[in-house]
Design an enzyme around this catalytic site. Structure first.
Site, PDB file in Angstrom:
ATOM      1  N   ASP A 122      79.517  17.484  47.530  1.00 34.75           N
ATOM      2  CA  ASP A 122      78.368  16.969  48.561  1.00 34.75           C
ATOM      3  C   ASP A 122      77.168  17.183  48.286  1.00 34.75           C
ATOM      4  O   ASP A 122      76.643  18.176  47.829  1.00 34.75           O
ATOM      5  CB  ASP A 122      78.881  17.644  49.901  1.00 34.75           C
ATOM      6  CG  ASP A 122      78.301  17.024  51.162  1.00 34.75           C
ATOM      7  OD1 ASP A 122      77.035  17.166  51.243  1.00 34.75           O
ATOM      8  OD2 ASP A 122      78.618  15.830  51.677  1.00 34.75           O
ATOM      9  N   ASP A 157      93.808  31.114  54.755  1.00 41.29           N
ATOM     10  CA  ASP A 157      93.054  30.236  53.836  1.00 41.29           C
ATOM     11  C   ASP A 157      93.419  30.939  52.286  1.00 41.29           C
ATOM     12  O   ASP A 157      94.580  30.978  52.049  1.00 41.29           O
ATOM     13  CB  ASP A 157      91.913  30.492  53.913  1.00 41.29           C
ATOM     14  CG  ASP A 157      90.654  29.549  53.572  1.00 41.29           C
ATOM     15  OD1 ASP A 157      90.533  29.082  52.532  1.00 41.29           O
ATOM     16  OD2 ASP A 157      90.129  28.860  54.619  1.00 41.29           O
ATOM     17  N   ASP A 166      78.694  42.190  53.202  1.00 42.13           N
ATOM     18  CA  ASP A 166      78.290  41.531  53.986  1.00 42.13           C
ATOM     19  C   ASP A 166      79.434  41.524  55.193  1.00 42.13           C
ATOM     20  O   ASP A 166      79.141  41.034  56.302  1.00 42.13           O
ATOM     21  CB  ASP A 166      77.623  40.193  54.035  1.00 42.13           C
ATOM     22  CG  ASP A 166      76.115  40.163  54.625  1.00 42.13           C
ATOM     23  OD1 ASP A 166      75.882  40.941  55.651  1.00 42.13           O
ATOM     24  OD2 ASP A 166      75.539  39.089  54.426  1.00 42.13           O
ATOM     25  N   ASP A 181     102.666  39.333  48.600  1.00 48.12           N
ATOM     26  CA  ASP A 181     102.496  40.896  48.368  1.00 48.12           C
ATOM     27  C   ASP A 181     101.353  40.904  49.513  1.00 48.12           C
ATOM     28  O   ASP A 181     101.014  40.061  50.348  1.00 48.12           O
ATOM     29  CB  ASP A 181     102.293  41.090  47.160  1.00 48.12           C
ATOM     30  CG  ASP A 181     100.817  40.396  46.459  1.00 48.12           C
ATOM     31  OD1 ASP A 181      99.966  40.243  47.392  1.00 48.12           O
ATOM     32  OD2 ASP A 181     100.843  39.848  45.413  1.00 48.12           O
ATOM     33  N   HIS A 190      86.974  30.252  48.745  1.00 54.20           N
ATOM     34  CA  HIS A 190      86.926  29.393  49.951  1.00 54.20           C
ATOM     35  C   HIS A 190      87.108  30.172  51.313  1.00 54.20           C
ATOM     36  O   HIS A 190      86.441  30.165  52.532  1.00 54.20           O
ATOM     37  CB  HIS A 190      87.819  28.325  49.904  1.00 54.20           C
ATOM     38  CG  HIS A 190      87.779  27.140  51.167  1.00 54.20           C
ATOM     39  ND1 HIS A 190      88.608  27.452  52.323  1.00 54.20           N
ATOM     40  CD2 HIS A 190      87.260  26.287  51.256  1.00 54.20           C
ATOM     41  CE1 HIS A 190      88.484  26.298  53.175  1.00 54.20           C
ATOM     42  NE2 HIS A 190      87.714  25.677  52.560  1.00 54.20           N
ATOM     43  N   ASN A 204      70.906  43.045  58.978  1.00 52.91           N
ATOM     44  CA  ASN A 204      71.284  44.162  57.860  1.00 52.91           C
ATOM     45  C   ASN A 204      70.304  43.995  56.592  1.00 52.91           C
ATOM     46  O   ASN A 204      70.576  44.880  55.729  1.00 52.91           O
ATOM     47  CB  ASN A 204      72.602  44.090  57.743  1.00 52.91           C
ATOM     48  CG  ASN A 204      73.070  43.073  56.831  1.00 52.91           C
ATOM     49  OD1 ASN A 204      72.606  42.072  56.778  1.00 52.91           O
ATOM     50  ND2 ASN A 204      74.312  43.155  56.337  1.00 52.91           N
ATOM     51  N   ASN A 282      87.976  15.548  55.663  1.00 52.39           N
ATOM     52  CA  ASN A 282      86.750  15.111  55.059  1.00 52.39           C
ATOM     53  C   ASN A 282      86.741  13.709  54.452  1.00 52.39           C
ATOM     54  O   ASN A 282      86.354  13.526  53.316  1.00 52.39           O
ATOM     55  CB  ASN A 282      86.174  16.106  53.868  1.00 52.39           C
ATOM     56  CG  ASN A 282      85.731  17.421  54.441  1.00 52.39           C
ATOM     57  OD1 ASN A 282      85.609  17.637  55.507  1.00 52.39           O
ATOM     58  ND2 ASN A 282      86.211  18.624  53.492  1.00 52.39           N
ATOM     59  N   ALA A 292      95.340  20.219  62.498  1.00 52.06           N
ATOM     60  CA  ALA A 292      94.329  19.949  63.429  1.00 52.06           C
ATOM     61  C   ALA A 292      94.775  18.920  64.679  1.00 52.06           C
ATOM     62  O   ALA A 292      94.457  18.934  65.674  1.00 52.06           O
ATOM     63  CB  ALA A 292      92.992  19.048  62.974  1.00 52.06           C
ATOM     64  N   SER A 344      85.683  22.236  56.666  1.00 56.68           N
ATOM     65  CA  SER A 344      86.012  23.781  56.554  1.00 56.68           C
ATOM     66  C   SER A 344      85.199  24.750  57.049  1.00 56.68           C
ATOM     67  O   SER A 344      85.255  25.729  57.619  1.00 56.68           O
ATOM     68  CB  SER A 344      86.351  24.125  55.246  1.00 56.68           C
ATOM     69  OG  SER A 344      87.717  23.412  54.572  1.00 56.68           O
TER      70      SER A 344
END
Length: 591
Positions: A122, A157, A166, A181, A190, A204, A282, A292, A344
């Protein structure tokens, strides 16, 4: 999915074929017939996995059935009465029909592939992160709450880099269903990116910020390093997340095929009060994506900084609930940051916002917070989604004020496990103790107009009439007690074809009988969907009030060997306006 298994015949089966002792499939049952079909497949060809769902109470019988497949039986999909069996792709369709003839089997379907719903080519990737937060009103919401003490949000995901600075140590112990596992490390990026949109720490001095700075992330890896996976892994991930403390499950992935296994996993989570939020996809089309499009899932489309639908986002007001920003700079494995765009990325804006609302109002459930997001969305993009563009600041204000508008229902409205609030009783008028008795009306009409209410809305008192000296005053009649208000919603009493039935005639119509008389029956509130394609079946819908029966008549003959879903939407009401809860069921046609 790891490894490939070439088709092999057991020594016993080969011997049986050579000696002619293998009897006809009709006499040996589904297991014997299936083995014979596998025996006919070329050795060494491609394989697929079949998901075999058990009827209620028949899980043991189905396990016994799949045990005949030996090493092809890959076990149960976690939390569901569904077995996974690896078979030659060339005979999968024949095996599906054969196994469904077993009375213990509810359905058989191919374990379809899914993929992450970002679009890496994109042109908007270079856009910075801040505009999306401004569009949804996040800075105004952060003045009230930054999400400290927020709920657990599962990210189903590619895994998550739990060491990213972060994410502030708020990544919990998760699970990897790709490698089986307990290390859901992200070898793609992703899932870490999605997690940062939800919960990266703000203010922060490093990197970017997420929506809910105090929410925790539960990583569930179901996609491999290429961002690819299967419904069986996603289903297992959903049930695992539901059993390990998630209040919200973010699913920024999708497939094109409906799946009963995946739908059962979604229902498993929803039955535990969990809200599932998923990417619409998409492809720039109205075609449904899964999970969805399943009932109760919040499907999210992607919008631009100008609050327009981006041209590659899937859309449709009948199934996509809301829109959110399409691009953002977010966390990436190895303490890095990266720009990505896609539904996403839009999806975690919604998931994180639900989490922030729950943190701001700890008494609210996930479903109540989700309804606040949906009910305050729009008016932008209501032509392409049910509720329009999300606005976090408005949702927070409405939730804290206890004044959340009802969201616009889609084919899959978000269910609330919390009982609906008790309707406020109608106010009882207070008698005026100074009112004069009602005079006997004069046969001549009074040309004087009725008194006009004053500024406060109360009419000035009528002049006191002079009573006749010879007539007794007319007594004021006592009004009868008000009838109790009907607050009982109508329900579906009978359904034809019955749920999960097979071998239904392709010429069949659908009949629904309600527990009471209803209104609003039309093709907009009751419809039929081809579960294989996700396309609505053109039908006429009629209602017979005398029998409380709605009938759906398809305009064409139904496809053979195809599952259809009947959806009865919440637009159906009784005479008092009580809404029918959205429901659905499946049946399968014969050849």
């Amino acid at each position: 999915m790891k490894g490939k298994h070439s088709a092999r015949l057991s020594i016993a089966l080969v011997a049986a074929l050579i000696m002619g002792t293998l009897v006809a499939p009709s006499s040996v049952g589904a297991a014997g017939a299936a083995q014979a079909i596998i025996a006919s497949a070329p050795v060494g060809g491609p394989t697929v996995d079949l998901l075999i769902g058990a009827r209620p109470g028949r899980g043991t019988a189905v396990a016994a059935l799949t045990a005949h497949f030996g090493s092809r039986d890959k076990g149960t999909v976690r939390g569901l009465s569904v077995r996974r069996v690896r078979v030659p792709a060339s005979v999968a369709a024949s095996l599906e029909r054969t196994l469904e003839s077993d009375p213990s089997v509810a359905f058989v379907e191919v374990d379809s592939a899914v993929k992450a719903t970002l679009d890496p080519d994109d042109p908007y990737y270079a856009i910075g992160y801040a505009w999306g937060f401004r569009v949804i009103g996040a800075p105004a919401a952060w003045d009230t709450s930054t999400g400290i003490g927020g709920p657990v949000i599962a990210v189903v995901d590619t895994g998550v880099d739990g060491t990213h600075p972060d994410l502030g140590g708020r990544v919990l112990a998760g699970y990897d269903f790709v490698n089986s596992d307990s290390d859901p490390a992200d070898d793609n990026g992703h899932g870490t990116h999605v997690s940062g949109i939800i919960a990266a720490t703000g203010n922060n001095g490093i990197g970017g910020a997420g929506v809910c700075w105090g929410c925790s992330i539960l990583p569930v890896k179901v996609l491999d390093s290429g961002g690819n996976g299967y419904y069986s892994a996603v289903s297992a991930g959903l049930t695992w997340a539901a059993d390990h403390g998630a209040s919200i499950i973010n699913v920024s992935l999708g497939g094109n095929s409906p799946s009963e296994t995946l739908e059962q996993a979604v229902a498993y989570a929803q039955a535990r009060g969990i809200v599932v939020v998923a990417a619409a996809g998409n492809s720039g089309v109205t075609t449904h994506a899964y999970p969805a499009a399943f009932p109760g899932v919040i499907a999210v489309a992607a919008s631009t900084w100008g609050i327009q639908l981006v041209d590659w986002s899937n859309y449709g007001a009948d199934w996509v609930a809301v829109a959110a920003p399409m691009c953002i700079t977010s966390t990436w494995p190895g303490a890095a940051y990266h720009d990505l765009c896609g539904t996403s990325m839009a999806t975690p804006f919604v998931s994180g916002s639900i989490g922030l609302l729950m943190a701001a109002d700890p008494a609210s459930t996930a479903a109540q917070a989700a309804n606040a997001i949906l009910g305050t969305a729009g008016p932008e993009l209501r032509d392409v989604t049910a509720n329009g563009q999300m606005h976090l600041d408005r949702a927070l204000e409405a939730l804290l004020a206890g004044n959340v508008p009802d969201p616009v229902p889609t084919a899959s409205p978000t269910p609330s496990p919390t009982p609906a609030p008790t309707p406020s009783p109608e106010p009882t008028p207070t008698p005026d103790p100074t009112a004069a008795p009602t005079p006997t009306p004069d046969p001549t009409p009074d040309p004087t107009p009725p008194p006009i209410p004053g500024p406060g809305g109360t009419a000035p008192p009528a002049p006191t009439p002079t009573p006749s000296p010879t007539a007794a005053p007319t007594p004021t009649p006592t009004p009868p007690p008000a009838a109790p208000r009907d607050t009982t919603a109508p329900r579906v009493k009978s359904r034809t074809p019955a749920p999960n039935t097979i071998n239904i005639s392709r010429l069949s119509n659908v009949r629904i009988i309600f527990t009471e008389g209803v209104r609003g029956v039309s093709s907009r509130t009751i419809w039929l969907v081809n579960s294989r394609t996700g396309v609505k079946v053109t039908s006429s819908v009629s209602y017979a009030a005398s029998t409380r029966t709605a009938t759906v008549n398809p305009s064409r003959t139904l496809a053979g060997l195809t599952r259809y879903k009947v959806v009865v939407g919440s637009g159906v009401t009784d005479a008092a306006g009580n809404r029918l809860a959205t429901s659905y069921w499946l049946f399968k046609t014969r050849r």
